[in-house]
Design a protein around this motif. Sequence first.
Motif, short mmCIF file in Angstrom:
data_model
loop_
_atom_site.label_atom_id
_atom_site.label_comp_id
_atom_site.label_asym_id
_atom_site.label_seq_id
_atom_site.Cartn_x
_atom_site.Cartn_y
_atom_site.Cartn_z
N UNK A 149 -12.93 -42.88 -2.72
CA UNK A 149 -12.25 -44.04 -1.18
C UNK A 149 -11.23 -43.46 -0.26
N UNK A 150 -10.72 -43.86 -0.21
CA UNK A 150 -9.52 -43.41 0.74
C UNK A 150 -7.62 -44.49 0.84
N UNK A 151 -6.87 -43.18 1.18
CA UNK A 151 -5.68 -43.18 1.28
C UNK A 151 -4.94 -43.05 1.39
N UNK A 152 -3.69 -43.51 1.64
CA UNK A 152 -3.22 -44.08 3.05
C UNK A 152 -2.00 -43.45 2.50
N UNK A 153 -1.07 -42.76 2.80
CA UNK A 153 0.70 -42.04 2.23
C UNK A 153 1.52 -41.72 3.05
N UNK A 166 0.09 -39.78 6.37
CA UNK A 166 -1.62 -38.95 5.96
C UNK A 166 -2.58 -40.03 6.18
N UNK A 167 -4.15 -39.57 5.58
CA UNK A 167 -4.73 -40.25 4.42
C UNK A 167 -5.73 -38.81 4.31
N UNK A 168 -6.63 -39.19 3.34
CA UNK A 168 -6.79 -38.63 2.32
C UNK A 168 -8.58 -39.34 1.94
N UNK A 169 -9.30 -38.68 2.92
CA UNK A 169 -10.50 -39.42 1.72
C UNK A 169 -11.79 -38.45 1.30
N UNK A 170 -11.33 -39.37 -0.05
CA UNK A 170 -11.57 -38.99 -1.60
C UNK A 170 -13.28 -38.82 -1.80
N UNK A 171 -13.88 -37.81 -1.64
CA UNK A 171 -15.37 -37.92 -2.52
C UNK A 171 -15.51 -37.82 -4.12
N UNK A 343 -18.50 -45.82 -5.92
CA UNK A 343 -17.15 -46.60 -5.87
C UNK A 343 -16.37 -46.25 -4.37
N UNK A 344 -16.62 -45.04 -4.12
CA UNK A 344 -16.00 -44.52 -2.68
C UNK A 344 -16.25 -45.66 -1.80
N UNK A 345 -17.61 -45.80 -1.33
CA UNK A 345 -18.29 -46.53 -0.86
C UNK A 345 -17.71 -48.16 -0.54
N UNK A 346 -17.30 -48.66 -1.83
CA UNK A 346 -16.79 -49.74 -2.20
C UNK A 346 -15.43 -49.79 -1.65
N UNK A 347 -14.62 -48.77 -1.96
CA UNK A 347 -12.88 -49.27 -2.17
C UNK A 347 -13.12 -48.64 -0.26
N UNK A 348 -13.82 -47.90 0.54
CA UNK A 348 -13.47 -47.21 2.15
C UNK A 348 -13.72 -49.34 2.91
N UNK A 349 -14.88 -49.22 2.53
CA UNK A 349 -15.58 -50.99 3.01
C UNK A 349 -14.48 -51.91 3.01
#
Length: 453
Positions: A149-153, A166-171, A343-349
Amino acid sequence: MSTVSSLKKNVRNSFCRISDTTPMPDFLEVQTRSYYDFLQEDIKPALRKSQGLQQALEELFPIYSYDGNTCLEFVDYSLGTSKYGIEDCQNRGLTFSIPLRVTLRLKRSDWVKEESVFVGNLPKMTTHGSFIINGAERVIVSQIHRTPGICFELIKRTTGNARLYMFRIIPNRGSWLEAEFNRKGQIHFILDKKRTRRKLLATTLLRALGYGTDKAIIKLFAELEDISLKTASGFKKVKGRYLSSPVVDQQDTVLIKSYIRIEDEELEILKKAKIKQVEVFKPSHCVEYLINMLLIDPVKSKKDAEKFIYKKLRPGDPPTESKASSLIDRRFFDRRRFDLGAVGRYKINQKFGWATNREELKKVTLRKRDIVSALKYLMELNAGVAGAVEDDIDHLGMRRVAMVGELLQDQCRVALSRMERLVRDKMGVYEVNSDSLTPHKLINPKAMNGRSE
């Protein structure tokens, strides 16, 4: 009254007055169910879901030769029975495994050949949730990973009072895509974290994604408006705004450059030149960050941006248009190299308030709007906009448990990728006729056997 309960060979006497209301749960069901979903052994090939071993094979095939004339396609797979039992494997020091046979179809323009090929042996799970590897009983322990997903830190290495994010897009599979702010109010993507942390300006990457001009990038993050300077209220309204285009006189002489903030000095120039109308940015939290990047962007078109990125990632290799454009697609938009998973697509959306229906969750590759929305959210977060909050990386919602089926699937992907290179090399060795080239000659089972053990 005593009751006797038998569990395996142990006999227990129970003197409880109240009998058990619920039976003892099967704690191994999580492991055995994950392995069952990975193999789908008892399901017909036409009814198998795209998961586990089926998904790994579908992602690998079809395999094309270097000239593109020969194609090896996947049809289905079948699983055999183990040659030895569990006790025999323990006594002989063998691995308790089952053979995997894959039906492949080899195609050319003038002929087609299909046959079942032995690919390798897969370790078989016992009823106790363990594996017998070289005679020793072993267990695969479930691992806790960061959820896709995506995480803003908040950037922890900053000093002073400045709070940079910063942000990370974690596949689910692939390298992380990271972007961070610097002290100058610019966003840089980190392309190669392991080597020299090669950084790339965010606007440069956006140009390579298809937003080649400044106007196209500006429309993604800000709005423009034309303000008339015929009255004093127009000059008062335009003060403190940023110009989106240069101001020129009747002789096409540039009086004020683009992206300059209009102050008293610029107002005097506009009055003397009798400029009737200017185009400026509407007030927004993203304007200053966007202008800071546009002013120092080394490229101004899509092709130049692709070549610039290619030189960053492949120093010493002369860039061409085809190589540069394919590099971006392979790195970020190819499912084999960058797979978010459902799961990653769900977290980003969910983060950006988009739809999370089944059709949307099937789009597991990275999209352009994911990057644009992440950059816009990062700008709002760094500006302190209400509603934009950072994520807690220690929260259990940012973690997930990788079960035995998923870990085996990752190992199969590695083995199949090795097999893919060998198949392509062998396609060029054999003569291009139906007698010498068969699916059986292209497959080497050593790649799968070596990885599974």
